[in-house]
Design an enzyme around this catalytic site. Structure first.
Site, PDB file in Angstrom:
ATOM      1  N   ASP A 507       0.868  -1.168   0.000  1.00  0.00           N
ATOM      2  CA  ASP A 507       0.000   0.000   0.000  1.00  0.00           C
ATOM      3  C   ASP A 507       0.911   1.226   0.000  1.00  0.00           C
ATOM      4  OD1 ASP A 507      -1.644   2.133   0.672  1.00  0.00           O
ATOM      5  OD2 ASP A 507      -2.861   0.968   2.079  1.00  0.00           O
ATOM      6  N   HIS A 508       0.905   1.939  -1.100  1.00  0.00           N
ATOM      7  CA  HIS A 508       1.873   3.031  -1.256  1.00  0.00           C
ATOM      8  C   HIS A 508       1.570   4.213  -0.339  1.00  0.00           C
ATOM      9  CE1 HIS A 508       5.295   4.790  -2.900  1.00  0.00           C
ATOM     10  NE2 HIS A 508       5.008   4.828  -4.188  1.00  0.00           N
ATOM     11  N   ARG A 509       0.391   4.205   0.282  1.00  0.00           N
ATOM     12  CA  ARG A 509       0.114   5.264   1.257  1.00  0.00           C
ATOM     13  C   ARG A 509       0.909   5.031   2.539  1.00  0.00           C
ATOM     14  NH1 ARG A 509      -6.115   4.380   1.940  1.00  0.00           N
ATOM     15  NH2 ARG A 509      -5.223   2.294   2.098  1.00  0.00           N
TER      16      ARG A 509
END
Ligand code: COA
Length: 535
Positions: A507-509
């Site tokens: 999850d790039h967040r």
């Protein structure tokens, strides 16, 4: 050994029986699933109230599961069952008749007998925050007697049968440990509710945020549903509402904290949740809570394929449908990136083969799990979840690893709890056990909940790489493909090395690209030198 007829408890409404999980002669433990019921809102397991052997099955797939419907006959192992520990009849117990076969020690069958009702096993202690009854109250089976709150959740403790409260023995602030006397009740007749519903009802489950409350999601739903309920129950734990209301709220994704209760002492009722949902639905889209279904995306057109040639329609299994919905939700909500890498497992494989020759059979997966737990300890941002509004990372101080298992009905993700505390052999044993249970549809919801990180291994199947979907709200998943021999340059010559392809989706967040590359590099290093794993 006496036969006890186990009836369908209050499931908050009727549903269709979609699966019978037991056969005559099966030995079941307390909380093992007996049947799976599907309503228009959810599917849920109905568990055995106590351990015993199935002597007869009284329902079939397709039957309507209404409260009180006789499901199975269960011969209790001994007179003591989970329920009988929570209910004691003051009068001398009589042998339970066939029509009212609750364990005799716990049966309220004696008309007008006074019964001491104790706190059942709630999976942990908690504080009594509310007494819901008074002396003289006539209550029904399943009516709340007290509300217990632990540091993780609050739950109602329901009456195991109908009757009149003659004495209240517990007060707010008391510790509600298993066996603490709550009330005395005078039982009038011996209604169907005299069945051990308190333990048959799934809700007085352990006081754990992701595992308490009524409906137990089946199969692959569990992993994602666990995550949802974890978030919602954490948010909702301070509000005043019963388990069935909490379940409905969870199903609708509603934050109970936003609802004003219209019940006694501002208790939130089912109707309050329904009203809240209706109001929300009437509001313009932009005012709705954070989208979870990709709203605004044009639908894929429905096409009559028979125009082009013969077709056959085969329904997806329930597991495939629920799993598909969860994957879709994760895929739409999580900005995925996948980092690829290769681990040199030549030495690891030599060690594994040597072990095999000495009779210790292990696939590469326990080694991979071990490498992951070690890497997760060193890089805890991968052992975390984003909080619901995306403003903080919740670091987990435990390390439970989920692993995908391919079954004929669809994908299941059992969870090895505290995998970081296990050696390779214990990991292998747990893995084989859980994968076996998955294949036989014997996994309990608890065995599919609480994962911090998931591994999906297609190594025995083939392929060079793939992009697994993060099992949100976990922040990363490791895909493993088939290891193969490759020529690797060692500075002076090419050497044949066994290379294991790794695909880390994240999850790039929550995770930045450099950390993802560091993580797979660390994994490769750990697997490349298994001495580091054995430490
Ligand atoms: N490379 C090469 N060989 C591998 C390998 C890899 N990465 N992983 C496993 N193998 C080998 C094993 O060593 C074993 O061979 P051996 O008996 O000679 O040692 C063989 O493949 C079979 O392994 P398997 O029985 O599948 O065990 P496993 O521990 O690798 O996997 C499960 C167990 C339950 C995870 C697996 O059976 C499964 O269901 N995988 C599918 C997961 C899935 O569908 N993921 C996709 C999700 S989208």
């Amino acid at each position: 050994m006496s036969d006890n007829i186990i009836k369908v408890p209050d499931l908050g409404g009727d549903g269709e029986i979609i699966e019978i999980c037991v056969q005559v002669g099966d030995r079941v433990e307390a909380e093992d699933s007996l049947i799976v019921v599907e309503s228009d809102k959810a599917s849920m397991d109905v568990p055995a109230p106590f351990a015993g052997t199935i002597s007869e099955i009284l329902v079939k797939v397709g039957d309507t599961a209404s409260e009180g419907l006789e499901m199975v006959k269960l011969s209790a192992d001994t007179a003591q069952t989970k329920q009988s520990e929570s209910v004691e009849t003051a009068a001398e117990p009589e042998p339970a008749p066939e029509s009212n076969p609750a364990p005799s020690a716990s049966s309220p069958a004696n008309a007008e007998s006074e019964t001491l009702v104790k706190v059942p096993d709630l999976g942990g202690d908690g504080e009594v925050i509310e007494i819901c009854v008074q002396v003289g109250d006539e209550i029904d089976a399943e009516d709340a007697i007290i509300v217990v709150e632990s540091d993780k959740a609050s739950m109602e403790v329901p009456a195991p049968f109908a009757g009149t409260v003659t004495e209240v023995l517990i007060k707010t602030g008391d510790n509600a440990g298993e066996g603490v006397p709550m009330i005395k009740m005078k039982t009038g007749s011996a209604p169907a509710a005299a069945q051990p519903t308190a333990s048959a009802e799934p809700q007085p489950a352990p006081i754990e945020p992701s595992q308490n409350e009524t409906a137990k999601p089946t199969a692959a739903a569990a992993a994602a549903a666990a995550a949802d309920s974890q978030i919602i129950s954490t948010r909702n734990k301070k509000v005043h509402a019963g388990p069935s209301v909490r379940r409905i709220a969870r199903e609708f994704g509603v934050d109970l904290g936003e609802i004003k209760g219209s019940g006694p002492r501002a208790r939130i009722l089912k109707e309050d949740v329904q009203e809240f949902v209706k109001t929300r639905l009437k509001q313009p889209v932009q005012a709705a809570p954070v989208a979870t279904t990709g709203s605004g995306i044009p639908a894929i057109p429905s096409i009559d394929f028979s125009k082009f040639g013969p077709v056959k329609e085969v329904a997806l299994t329930r597991l495939q449908q629920v799993g598909g919905a969860n994957l879709h939700r994760s895929w739409l909500n999580v900005p995925h990136v996948t980092q690829f890498d290769e681990a040199d497992i030549t030495e690891m494989e030599a060690f594994r083969k040597a072990q095999k020759e000495q009779g210790v059979k292990m696939t590469p997966l326990p080694f991979i799990i071990k490498a992951c737990t070690t890497a997760l300890k060193r890089m805890p941002q991968f052992n975390a979840s984003l909080n619901p509004d995306g403003t903080a990372l919740i670091y987990k101080e435990y390390c439970h690893i989920g692993f995908a298992v391919d079954t004929p009905d669809g994908l299941l993700v059992p969870v090895i709890r505290d995998a970081d505390k296990m050696g390779l052999q214990e990991l292998s044993k747990q893995m084989v056990e859980l994968a076996g249970k998955a294949q036989q549809k014997k996994l309990s919801p608890a065995e599919m909940q609480g994962a911090c990180f998931t591994i999906s291994s297609l190594g025995s199947v083939g392929g060079t790489a793939f992009t697994p979907i993060v099992n949100a709200p976990e922040v990363a998943i490791l895909g493993v493909s088939k290891a193969g021999l490759k020529p690797v340059w060692d500075g002076s010559e090419f050497k044949p090395r066994l290379m294991l392809p790794l695909s880390l989706s994240y999850d790039h967040r929550a995770i930045n690209g450099a950390d993802a590359a560091r993580f797979t590099t660390l994994l490769s290093k750990l697997m490349g030198d298994i001495r580091t794993l054995l430490l």
